[in-house]
Design an enzyme around this catalytic site. Structure first.
Site, PDB file in Angstrom:
ATOM      1  N   HIS A 187      35.392  46.434  28.801  1.00 13.09           N
ATOM      2  CA  HIS A 187      35.449  46.870  30.202  1.00 13.09           C
ATOM      3  C   HIS A 187      36.849  47.309  30.588  1.00 13.09           C
ATOM      4  CE1 HIS A 187      37.115  43.194  32.259  1.00 13.09           C
ATOM      5  NE2 HIS A 187      36.481  42.523  31.324  1.00 13.09           N
ATOM      6  N   ASP A 205      42.400  40.763  29.619  1.00  7.79           N
ATOM      7  CA  ASP A 205      41.069  40.939  30.246  1.00  7.79           C
ATOM      8  C   ASP A 205      40.999  42.238  31.028  1.00  7.79           C
ATOM      9  OD1 ASP A 205      38.543  40.527  31.230  1.00  7.79           O
ATOM     10  OD2 ASP A 205      39.125  39.004  32.679  1.00  7.79           O
ATOM     11  N   GLU A 239      33.097  45.648  35.653  1.00  4.81           N
ATOM     12  CA  GLU A 239      32.559  44.432  34.998  1.00  4.81           C
ATOM     13  C   GLU A 239      32.834  43.197  35.835  1.00  4.81           C
ATOM     14  OE1 GLU A 239      32.793  40.825  32.279  1.00  4.81           O
ATOM     15  OE2 GLU A 239      34.327  41.695  33.570  1.00  4.81           O
ATOM     16  N   GLU A 240      34.060  43.136  36.369  1.00  6.98           N
ATOM     17  CA  GLU A 240      34.487  41.934  37.105  1.00  6.98           C
ATOM     18  C   GLU A 240      33.689  41.744  38.388  1.00  6.98           C
ATOM     19  OE1 GLU A 240      36.292  39.972  35.614  1.00  6.98           O
ATOM     20  OE2 GLU A 240      37.797  40.987  34.396  1.00  6.98           O
ATOM     21  N   ASP A 267      35.683  41.634  24.747  1.00 10.78           N
ATOM     22  CA  ASP A 267      36.226  41.285  26.058  1.00 10.78           C
ATOM     23  C   ASP A 267      37.120  40.060  25.895  1.00 10.78           C
ATOM     24  OD1 ASP A 267      36.784  40.799  28.677  1.00 10.78           O
ATOM     25  OD2 ASP A 267      34.697  40.500  29.326  1.00 10.78           O
ATOM     26  N   HIS A 347      42.648  37.592  35.672  1.00  9.13           N
ATOM     27  CA  HIS A 347      42.315  37.869  37.079  1.00  9.13           C
ATOM     28  C   HIS A 347      43.517  37.652  38.003  1.00  9.13           C
ATOM     29  CE1 HIS A 347      37.846  36.807  35.973  1.00  9.13           C
ATOM     30  NE2 HIS A 347      38.330  37.819  35.297  1.00  9.13           N
TER      31      HIS A 347
HETATM   32 ZN   LIG Z   1      36.632  40.513  30.942  1.00  9.31          ZN
END
Ligand SMILES: [Zn+2]
Ligand SMILES: *[C@@H]1O[C@H](CO)[C@@H](O)[C@H](O)[C@H]1NC(C)=O
Ligand SMILES: *[C@@H]1O[C@H](CO)[C@@H](O)[C@H](O)[C@H]1NC(C)=O
Ligand SMILES: *[C@@H]1O[C@H](CO)[C@@H](O)[C@H](O)[C@H]1NC(C)=O
Length: 380
Positions: A187, A205, A239-240, A267, A347
């Site tokens: 992603h 990520d 994706e998130e 991922d 994140h």
């Molecule tokens: Zn991810």
């Protein structure tokens, strides 16, 4: 209350719940127009409406989900959209003489350049201008590789969504265009879950998986790889935010009866918790066990690392789940044991290459795996 009365009451409650269960087309249109999102937490259970803020709260608390606002089918309801991956079998890896020289062409400095580009975007949030620009950058980078090797006949296209970031699909045609396709996915989006307009480099990520795919694509295309069946590289948007890009694409493929040999999702492939033993950790849930065993055999043949079966990552933990849900065989080799040895700073603004534990040597192994998977499965 008598037992009889209780039974009657329970039956009435159950009937009422059953009547409410299916979400109608009217409700879907009305609630979506109000900006609400339909969130699916659990297999076979009807999804629930949430505000954007409630949805962000889920992301902050690391709760995974499908956002099915745009993929829910009122005619099917929840239970009918679920197919479990059918019976598929794979032959053991058999092309070491061809694959080993390709793996030797993987360039770590290329991977570093690609990741520098991706992490330079302020964030790759699926609703931001920089998230849209990152998508265009991936498309242009892939396009440049493809056009520099026209004999590959490789192509790239945007897959547009209802938000500004598009998914990207690159295709290497097969000698037999009708053969089932091989898919590799990662992603492109990143998120700062405290402040979605904040900095989100998303190095691990999922800059790592995105770069594994870019470099694997470059090596294969520039080596004259001409598989038997088509091989596709997917960089998913959103994706998130509940696997938005991959859900739309998997649904589209399913509705067109496209056949898949397998879907390999990368991922988070770059973090090795300091002090832990480096391992390629294969996700056991919402994946196909035969494809997962095949990935294990690829690791045995082509990686310096060992593999292990991971702990389950749960419902909707990455884009492979969108394919599994549509009945396609999927696999997810992860950076380490989940969740104890996975990267804890994702994140956030801290998901960078300078995090202690970020390992170029580790993520390099997943590029090898991507090349080997595309090649070996491309000829099955
Ligand atoms: Zn991810
Ligand atoms: C795995 O492959 C075997 C044949 O080798 C087959 O019998 C079995 O159904 C397959 N399982 C899945 C989950 O595809
Ligand atoms: C971006 O990637 C290209 C390769 O596509 C590389 O030449 C360039 O140096 C990268 N930019 C940065 C800032 O690293
Ligand atoms: C490569 O994979 C095959 C099939 O799983 C296996 O039999 C063989 O031992 C592997 N080779 C190595 C060097 O691990």
């Amino acid at each position: 209350m008598t037992l009889f009365l209780r039974r009657v009451l329970l039956a009435v409650v159950a009937a009422a719940v059953a009547c409410q269960a299916l979400i109608t087309e009217e409700e879907l249109a009305e609630k979506a127009a109000q900006g609400l999102r339909l969130i699916d937490f659990e297999e076979g259970v009807e999804p629930v409406w949430m505000t954007e803020d409630e949805k962000l709260e889920l992301i902050r608390s690391d709760k995974n989900f499908f956002d099915v606002t745009e993929t829910y089918d009122p005619l099917e309801g929840e239970s009918f959209t679920l197919f479990r991956a059918g019976q598929v079998a794979y032959s053991p890896p058999s092309r070491r003489a061809d694959v080993t020289p390709l793996i030797a062409k993987i360039s770590l400095s290329n991977m570093q350049g690609y990741l520098a580009n991706l992490t330079n975007f302020h964030n790759r949030y699926y609703r931001s201008a920089t998230g849209a620009a990152a998508s265009v950058w991936i498309r242009d980078t892939v396009q440049q590789i493809a056009t520099s090797y026209p004999t590959s006949r490789a192509t790239v296209s945007l897959f547009a969504h209802s938000f500004v970031q598009s998914s990207i699909i690159a295709k290497i045609p097969g000698k037999n265009p009708a053969a089932p396709i091989v898919v590799l996915g990662a992603h492109m989006d990143s998120i700062n879950s405290r402040d979605t307009s904040g900095r989100a480099p998303g190095a691990d990520d999922d800059g790592s998986g995105s770069v594994n795919l870019l470099e694997a694509f470059r090596v294969l295309v520039t080596s004259g790889f001409q598989p038997e069946g088509p091989v596709e590289f997917h960089w998913y948007a959103g994706e998130e935010a509940g696997l938005l890009g991959s859900q739309a694409i998997a649904r589209d493929y399913k509705s067109r009866n496209v056949e898949l040999k397998g879907m390999l999702q990368l991922d988070m492939t770059a973090y090795v918790r300091p002090g832990s033993t480096e391992v390629i950790s294969l996700m056991p849930d919402f994946t196909n066990s035969n494809l997962t065993s095949f990935i294990g055999a690829l690791v045995d043949n082509y990686s310096r690392l060992n593999w292990a079966i991971n702990n389950p990552c749960g419902y909707a933990c990455s884009d492979h789940a969108s394919w599994d849900r549509q009945g396609y065989p999927a696999a997810l080799p992860f950076e380490g044991t989940y969740p104890s040895n996975s990267n804890g700073v994702i994140h956030s603004a801290s998901d960078t290459i300078t995090v202690s534990g970020f390992s170029w040597d580790h993520t390099l192994e997943y590029t090898k795996l991507a090349v080997a998977y595309a090649y070996e499965l491309g000829f099955q």
